[in-house]
Design an enzyme around this catalytic site. Structure first.
Site, mmCIF file in Angstrom:
data_model
loop_
_atom_site.group_PDB
_atom_site.id
_atom_site.type_symbol
_atom_site.label_atom_id
_atom_site.label_comp_id
_atom_site.label_asym_id
_atom_site.label_seq_id
_atom_site.Cartn_x
_atom_site.Cartn_y
_atom_site.Cartn_z
ATOM 1 N N ASP A 15 -2.496 2.322 -6.243
ATOM 2 C CA ASP A 15 -1.596 2.438 -5.108
ATOM 3 C C ASP A 15 -1.543 1.205 -4.218
ATOM 4 O O ASP A 15 -0.961 1.255 -3.128
ATOM 5 C CB ASP A 15 -1.992 3.653 -4.255
ATOM 6 C CG ASP A 15 -3.420 3.550 -3.734
ATOM 7 O OD1 ASP A 15 -4.184 2.709 -4.232
ATOM 8 O OD2 ASP A 15 -3.772 4.327 -2.819
ATOM 9 N N GLU A 16 -2.127 0.102 -4.654
ATOM 10 C CA GLU A 16 -2.068 -1.083 -3.807
ATOM 11 C C GLU A 16 -2.205 -2.358 -4.635
ATOM 12 O O GLU A 16 -2.686 -2.343 -5.761
ATOM 13 C CB GLU A 16 -3.135 -1.049 -2.713
ATOM 14 C CG GLU A 16 -4.554 -1.104 -3.226
ATOM 15 C CD GLU A 16 -5.549 -1.190 -2.072
ATOM 16 O OE1 GLU A 16 -5.292 -1.921 -1.100
ATOM 17 O OE2 GLU A 16 -6.604 -0.534 -2.162
ATOM 18 N N ASP A 20 0.855 -1.182 0.000
ATOM 19 C CA ASP A 20 0.000 0.000 0.000
ATOM 20 C C ASP A 20 0.892 1.233 0.000
ATOM 21 O O ASP A 20 1.674 1.444 0.932
ATOM 22 C CB ASP A 20 -0.903 -0.014 1.245
ATOM 23 C CG ASP A 20 -2.037 0.994 1.161
ATOM 24 O OD1 ASP A 20 -2.133 1.694 0.131
ATOM 25 O OD2 ASP A 20 -2.825 1.078 2.118
#
Length: 351
Positions: free
Chosen positions: A102-103, A7
Site C-alpha cells: 500500500d505504499e 500511501d
C-alpha cells in the site's frame, strides 16, 4: 530530485468496503479474533473515531467500540488490488519503488521539471488510482524521501502535500520527533530526556549535544533527516518479473465467448513478448474487474515453462471460467499475465 511518497488510505479496510459496500458506514476493523489474541491490521476512518489503530489488540478495539465489525485479512485479494494500483501508477510515472502493498516512492522528477508541474502529476496519479480501483491515496511530494513520507501523512485521507525545495526544514520543524523515520522507541526516549520534542529541535542540536544524546552514526543521520537532507535514491530493478496486458471495455461485456475471444487475443500478445525476450513462463494469471470495480484474479502454475500462445490462451480461458464461476456477471476489464519467467524458450516436442 523530485520524489513522491504514495500511501493508500486505510488500504485493507478500503478494499473490504469496496467488496462489501454495506460496511462503509460502520466501524470496520481488519485483524484477528477480538475474543482472542488478535491484532488490528488496519481500521477504517469510522473506527478510528473511537481511537482504534493498527497494532492495537483486537480485544482493546472491541472494548473501545463494542459495535465494530471485525473481518479477517484477505491477503490474496489485497495483492490483487495492489497490483492494479501500481499498474495504474506506472501509467503516469514509470519509475517506482514499492515498499509495501500500500505504499511506495515515485520518481516524479522523471516526468515533471519543477514542483508546480509535480503537483499536477501527483493529482494525475490520484485520479489514475481512483479510476482504476475506486481507492483513494495520499501523496507527499518533496526533494527527498524522508520529507515526502512525512508529507504524505499530512492530509489523509486523499490528501496531497507538496514541499518545494528549500522549504524542508520549515515544513518538518513543528512535527513531533517520533514522526521522523528512523527514530525508534529508544532514540525517542533519549531525545525526550534531553528536551528534544520536535523535529526542528533535533535539527538544531549542536554536535556535542547530538553526540551525547545519540552517539555513533545514528545521530548525524537523524539530524540530517530532520533538516530534510536524505540522499537515498529510489531502489528499483529493471529485471522483468512478469508480463501482462489488460483491456478496459467501452461497455461492460457479459457474453462469455466474447470475453474468451478477448482473453485469447491478449494471451497471444503476451506470448509475443515472451518470444521477443527469449523467455518462457510457468505461471499464467487471468484478472477480471467487475462494474463495481471489484477485482478477481485466478492463477495456475505449470510444471514446465512455456511460451506457446495457444497453451497460454487455453489456460487463461480456463481461469476466466473459474473466476466467473465464483462470481458470474458482466466484466469491465479482463487481463492476462504470466510470471515465473525463465531466460530460455521451452521447445515443444514434435511427434
Amino acid at each position: 530530485m523530485i520524489v513522491a511518497h504514495l500511501d493508500l488510505d486505510a488500504f485493507f479496510a478500503a478494499v473490504e468496503e469496496l467488496e462489501q459496500p454495506e460496511l462503509r458506514s460502520k466501524p470496520l476493523v481488519v485483524g484477528g479474533d477480538p475474543h482472542g489474541r488478535g491484532v488490528v491490521a488496519t481500521a477504517n476512518y469510522e473506527a478510528r473515531k473511537f481511537g482504534i489503530h493498527s497494532a492495537m489488540s483486537c480485544a482493546e478495539a472491541l472494548r473501545r467500540c463494542s459495535h465494530a465489525v471485525f473481518v479477517r485479512p484477505r491477503h490474496t485479494l489485497y495483492r490483487e488490488y495492489s497490483q492494479a494500483v501500481w499498474t495504474a501508477v506506472r501509467e503516469v510515472i514509470p519509475t517506482v519503488e514499492r515498499t509495501g502493498l500500500d505504499e511506495g516512492y515515485l520518481d516524479v522528477g522523471e516526468v515533471a521539471a519543477d514542483f508546480g508541474r509535480a503537483r499536477v502529476v501527483a493529482e494525475a496519479v490520484q485520479a489514475a488510482v481512483r479510476g482504476a480501483t475506486s481507492l483513494s491515496c495520499s501523496l507527499g511530494v518533496a526533494s527527498s524521501k524522508v520529507v515526502a513520507k512525512i508529507a504524505s501523512d499530512r492530509r489523509k485521507p486523499g490528501g496531497l502535500t507538496v514541499v518545494p525545495a528549500g522549504r524542508e526544514a520549515e515544513f518538518l520543524g513543528p512535527f513531533d520527533v517520533r514522526r521522523l523515520p528512523g527514530v525508534g522507541p529508544r532514540a525517542e526516549e533519549r531525545l525526550r530526556r534531553g528536551g528534544v520534542e520536535t523535529i526542528g529541535a533535533l535539527a538544531a542540536l549542536p554536535d556535542a549535544e547530538l553526540k551525547r544524546l545519540l552517539p555513533g552514526k545514528l545521530g548525524p543521520l537523524l539530524r540530517d533527516r530532520a533538516r530534510g537532507i536524505d540522499p537515498r535514491p529510489l531502489e528499483t530493478t529493471s529485471e522483468t518479473i512478469s508480463i501482462s496486458t489488460e483491456e478496459t471495455f467501452d461497455r461492460d461485456i457479459a457474453d462469455v465467448e466474447q470475453l474468451k475471444a478477448e482473453v485469447r487475443r491478449m494471451a497471444e500478445r503476451v506470448a509475443e513478448r515472451l518470444e521477443r525476450g527469449s523467455q518462457s513462463a510457468r505461471t499464467v494469471t487471468t484478472k477480471v474487474r467487475y462494474p463495481d470495480f471489484s477485482i478477481r484474479s485466478r492463477s495456475t502454475t505449470l510444471p514446465v515453462a512455456t511460451d506457446d500462445g495457444g497453451r497460454i490462451a487455453e489456460l487463461a480461458c480456463e481461469l476466466l471460467d473459474r473466476a466467473l464461476a465464483d462470481r458470474p456477471g458482466a466484466l469491465r476489464l479482463v487481463g492476462v499475465g504470466v510470471s515465473g519467467l525463465e531466460d530460455f524458450r521451452q521447445l515443444a516436442l514434435l511427434r
